[in-house]
Design a protein around this motif. Sequence first.
Motif, PDB file in Angstrom:
ATOM      1  N   ALA A  13      16.517   2.482  -3.455  1.00 13.69           N
ATOM      2  CA  ALA A  13      15.329   2.617  -2.603  1.00 13.69           C
ATOM      3  C   ALA A  13      14.269   1.564  -2.915  1.00 13.69           C
ATOM      4  CB  ALA A  13      14.740   4.018  -2.748  1.00 13.69           C
ATOM      5  N   CYS A  14      14.113   1.212  -4.176  1.00 10.10           N
ATOM      6  CA  CYS A  14      13.036   0.303  -4.547  1.00 10.10           C
ATOM      7  C   CYS A  14      13.170  -1.051  -3.823  1.00 10.10           C
ATOM      8  CB  CYS A  14      13.041   0.115  -6.059  1.00 10.10           C
ATOM      9  SG  CYS A  14      11.689  -0.913  -6.589  1.00 10.10           S
ATOM     10  N   GLU A  15      14.329  -1.671  -3.949  1.00  8.19           N
ATOM     11  CA  GLU A  15      14.489  -2.979  -3.319  1.00  8.19           C
ATOM     12  C   GLU A  15      14.846  -2.893  -1.831  1.00  8.19           C
ATOM     13  OE1 GLU A  15      12.776  -5.077  -4.749  1.00  8.19           O
ATOM     14  OE2 GLU A  15      14.162  -6.657  -5.340  1.00  8.19           O
ATOM     15  N   ALA A  16      15.374  -1.755  -1.405  1.00 12.82           N
ATOM     16  CA  ALA A  16      15.618  -1.580   0.036  1.00 12.82           C
ATOM     17  C   ALA A  16      14.284  -1.379   0.758  1.00 12.82           C
ATOM     18  CB  ALA A  16      16.530  -0.387   0.284  1.00 12.82           C
ATOM     19  N   ARG A  17      13.358  -0.696   0.094  1.00 11.20           N
ATOM     20  CA  ARG A  17      12.036  -0.460   0.690  1.00 11.20           C
ATOM     21  C   ARG A  17      11.260  -1.777   0.780  1.00 11.20           C
ATOM     22  NH1 ARG A  17      10.180   2.282  -3.045  1.00 11.20           N
ATOM     23  NH2 ARG A  17      10.737   4.402  -2.502  1.00 11.20           N
ATOM     24  N   ARG A  18      11.308  -2.559  -0.290  1.00  9.34           N
ATOM     25  CA  ARG A  18      10.605  -3.853  -0.259  1.00  9.34           C
ATOM     26  C   ARG A  18      11.195  -4.735   0.841  1.00  9.34           C
ATOM     27  NH1 ARG A  18      10.327  -9.055  -3.339  1.00  9.34           N
ATOM     28  NH2 ARG A  18      12.389  -8.639  -4.199  1.00  9.34           N
ATOM     29  N   TYR A  19      12.517  -4.722   0.950  1.00  8.62           N
ATOM     30  CA  TYR A  19      13.196  -5.479   2.010  1.00  8.62           C
ATOM     31  C   TYR A  19      12.749  -4.956   3.383  1.00  8.62           C
ATOM     32  CZ  TYR A  19      17.002  -7.105   4.988  1.00  8.62           C
ATOM     33  OH  TYR A  19      17.717  -7.678   6.012  1.00  8.62           O
ATOM     34  N   TYR A  20      12.801  -3.635   3.560  1.00  7.57           N
ATOM     35  CA  TYR A  20      12.528  -3.053   4.875  1.00  7.57           C
ATOM     36  C   TYR A  20      11.112  -3.398   5.356  1.00  7.57           C
ATOM     37  CZ  TYR A  20      11.487  -0.050   8.703  1.00  7.57           C
ATOM     38  OH  TYR A  20      11.076   0.368   9.957  1.00  7.57           O
ATOM     39  N   PHE A  21      10.109  -3.055   4.539  1.00  8.87           N
ATOM     40  CA  PHE A  21       8.743  -3.197   5.050  1.00  8.87           C
ATOM     41  C   PHE A  21       8.350  -4.655   5.257  1.00  8.87           C
ATOM     42  CE2 PHE A  21       8.222   1.250   3.733  1.00  8.87           C
ATOM     43  CZ  PHE A  21       7.806   1.734   4.968  1.00  8.87           C
ATOM     44  N   ASN A  22       8.851  -5.535   4.426  1.00  9.89           N
ATOM     45  CA  ASN A  22       8.466  -6.929   4.566  1.00  9.89           C
ATOM     46  C   ASN A  22       9.246  -7.646   5.657  1.00  9.89           C
ATOM     47  OD1 ASN A  22       6.412  -7.785   2.368  1.00  9.89           O
ATOM     48  ND2 ASN A  22       7.777  -6.311   1.370  1.00  9.89           N
TER      49      ASN A  22
ATOM     50  N   TYR B  56      15.178   5.730   6.008  1.00 11.68           N
ATOM     51  CA  TYR B  56      14.907   4.856   7.157  1.00 11.68           C
ATOM     52  C   TYR B  56      14.079   5.567   8.221  1.00 11.68           C
ATOM     53  CZ  TYR B  56      16.670   0.192   6.625  1.00 11.68           C
ATOM     54  OH  TYR B  56      16.772  -1.137   6.261  1.00 11.68           O
ATOM     55  N   ASN B  57      14.328   6.855   8.367  1.00 17.23           N
ATOM     56  CA  ASN B  57      13.558   7.615   9.335  1.00 17.23           C
ATOM     57  C   ASN B  57      12.092   7.664   8.923  1.00 17.23           C
ATOM     58  OD1 ASN B  57      13.362   9.005  11.683  1.00 17.23           O
ATOM     59  ND2 ASN B  57      13.779  10.995  10.760  1.00 17.23           N
ATOM     60  N   THR B  58      11.846   7.907   7.646  1.00 19.31           N
ATOM     61  CA  THR B  58      10.461   7.953   7.144  1.00 19.31           C
ATOM     62  C   THR B  58       9.805   6.584   7.301  1.00 19.31           C
ATOM     63  OG1 THR B  58      11.077   9.621   5.524  1.00 19.31           O
ATOM     64  CG2 THR B  58       9.058   8.399   5.072  1.00 19.31           C
ATOM     65  N   TRP B  59      10.489   5.569   6.817  1.00 16.43           N
ATOM     66  CA  TRP B  59       9.893   4.227   6.836  1.00 16.43           C
ATOM     67  C   TRP B  59       9.594   3.766   8.265  1.00 16.43           C
ATOM     68  CZ3 TRP B  59      14.109   1.851   3.094  1.00 16.43           C
ATOM     69  CH2 TRP B  59      13.937   2.421   1.818  1.00 16.43           C
ATOM     70  N   SER B  60      10.536   3.970   9.164  1.00 16.19           N
ATOM     71  CA  SER B  60      10.355   3.419  10.505  1.00 16.19           C
ATOM     72  C   SER B  60       9.371   4.231  11.331  1.00 16.19           C
ATOM     73  CB  SER B  60      11.708   3.321  11.230  1.00 16.19           C
ATOM     74  OG  SER B  60      12.317   4.585  11.315  1.00 16.19           O
TER      75      SER B  60
ATOM     76  N   ALA C 130       1.824  -0.124  -0.129  1.00  8.52           N
ATOM     77  CA  ALA C 130       0.825   0.268   0.872  1.00  8.52           C
ATOM     78  C   ALA C 130       1.454   1.219   1.891  1.00  8.52           C
ATOM     79  CB  ALA C 130       0.262  -0.969   1.563  1.00  8.52           C
ATOM     80  N   PHE C 131       2.694   0.930   2.280  1.00  6.75           N
ATOM     81  CA  PHE C 131       3.378   1.808   3.237  1.00  6.75           C
ATOM     82  C   PHE C 131       3.907   3.066   2.556  1.00  6.75           C
ATOM     83  CE2 PHE C 131       3.498  -2.137   5.683  1.00  6.75           C
ATOM     84  CZ  PHE C 131       3.277  -1.685   6.968  1.00  6.75           C
ATOM     85  N   ARG C 132       4.240   2.939   1.287  1.00  8.39           N
ATOM     86  CA  ARG C 132       4.862   4.072   0.600  1.00  8.39           C
ATOM     87  C   ARG C 132       3.885   5.245   0.438  1.00  8.39           C
ATOM     88  NH1 ARG C 132       8.098   3.894  -5.179  1.00  8.39           N
ATOM     89  NH2 ARG C 132       8.557   6.106  -5.241  1.00  8.39           N
ATOM     90  N   TYR C 133       2.637   4.931   0.112  1.00  9.36           N
ATOM     91  CA  TYR C 133       1.671   5.991  -0.197  1.00  9.36           C
ATOM     92  C   TYR C 133       0.778   6.313   0.996  1.00  9.36           C
ATOM     93  CZ  TYR C 133       3.421   5.085  -4.841  1.00  9.36           C
ATOM     94  OH  TYR C 133       4.259   4.918  -5.905  1.00  9.36           O
ATOM     95  N   ASP C 134       0.161   7.486   0.927  1.00  5.94           N
ATOM     96  CA  ASP C 134      -0.634   7.923   2.075  1.00  5.94           C
ATOM     97  C   ASP C 134      -2.078   7.426   2.049  1.00  5.94           C
ATOM     98  OD1 ASP C 134      -1.018   9.597  -0.141  1.00  5.94           O
ATOM     99  OD2 ASP C 134      -1.548  11.323   1.099  1.00  5.94           O
ATOM    100  N   ARG C 135      -2.535   6.926   0.895  1.00  8.98           N
ATOM    101  CA  ARG C 135      -3.917   6.446   0.810  1.00  8.98           C
ATOM    102  C   ARG C 135      -3.959   5.088   0.094  1.00  8.98           C
ATOM    103  NH1 ARG C 135      -5.048  11.725  -2.280  1.00  8.98           N
ATOM    104  NH2 ARG C 135      -2.783  11.519  -2.257  1.00  8.98           N
ATOM    105  N   MET C 136      -5.014   4.330   0.430  1.00 11.05           N
ATOM    106  CA  MET C 136      -5.147   3.018  -0.206  1.00 11.05           C
ATOM    107  C   MET C 136      -6.626   2.699  -0.395  1.00 11.05           C
ATOM    108  SD  MET C 136      -3.618  -0.696   0.923  1.00 11.05           S
ATOM    109  CE  MET C 136      -4.442  -0.833   2.503  1.00 11.05           C
TER     110      MET C 136
END
Length: 387
Positions: A181-190, A233-237, A293-299
């Motif tokens: 998930a760590c590197e798939a998430r970085r890949y996905y959002f960027n 993927y459902n969450t991220w997208s 930034a996308f992973r968490y609900d607040r920034m």
Amino acid sequence: MSSVDFSNDIKYIGCNDYDIDLFESQYIVPNGVSYNSYLIVDEKIAVMDTADARVTDQWFTNLENALQGRTPDYLVVHHLEPDHASNILKFTEKYPKAKLVGNAKTFAMLPQFFAIDPAVETVTVKEGDTLSLGKHNLTFVMAPMVHWPEVMVSYESAEKVLFSADGFGKFGTLDTEEDWACEARRYYFNIVGKYGAQVQALLKKASTLDIKTICPLHGPILTENLGYYIDKYNTWSSYAPEDKGILIACASIHGNTKKAADKLAEILKENGAEKVVVSDLAREDMAEVIEDAFRYDRMVVMSATYDAGIFPVMEDFLNHLKAKNYNSRKVAVIENGSWAPMAGKKMAAIFGEMKNITLCDTTITIKSTMNDDNVKAMKVLAHELCS
Ligand code: FEO
């Protein structure tokens, strides 16, 4: 995840790239990247995408070994981006009888990359079209803008395999042992993050298929717990936060804004924040901070003022977030400025151009170094962020 030997008839012919400096000339990949490619061996033989020019020789060697003296009948082009398509011309020169399989957009864009001999035959497919290889049958599903307009995926029904193009991709060579998930998430959002709606559309279509294996164009072949990857993927997208937590992204010139960021993190934890991550934008991998930034609900964004504006790394970060369609988050703005603080107003204006961003009422201005009033205001802000 699995090894590449998941099938007798579907062979992995992709390549690991261990020493690329920057993927797409912008992303560090400490564990390299893989350019996946597959061969389906049946009465007819289909090559599923080529690979990057950096691995041309290795890819052709892998292909020849897997062919065992046979000749490919088709090259299926799921995606024309050069990390997968660089060897199309050389492939057609080596195997001129093989047909290129793509959609109308593929063949409209292909001449921009290569002058392919007009004698090479093409098969233009559209949504739902099928290609029979013998006992293996491919059905094509269009996936425009996941990540380019011509992208399509294909589903092989005999072995229930989804060839998912960039979808479900991950940085890292195939022999890298690390959390998916760590590197798939970085890949996905960027890389794909801007196109959440298009990914959602593809997931909806994929949900009607009985999928046993996912073969992406980067990263491991997925064979187990597919629900886990599809849920991610459902969450991220859908741009829903994945975890409760607060990212503090700071841009500090001499360390005073960073010191305030660390103090705020301490206060947030005292107020019960589930997770607090402090990132120094000047020194950390920005792609990783974008992911968070996308992973968490607040920034919370904290920036020094610079040339009557935002300190450049923060401005760059916010422009990236805007480009990647950052939305639906709670955000707080803290500025620093020694004589004419401006960063806060300008950061808030950028968030004003994003969808569904709730800016906290509490805004804080630090004048050079954090003082007692700033700390008091941080406590108010922490209450607002944690309540
Ligand atoms: Fe891996 Fe969009 O190319």
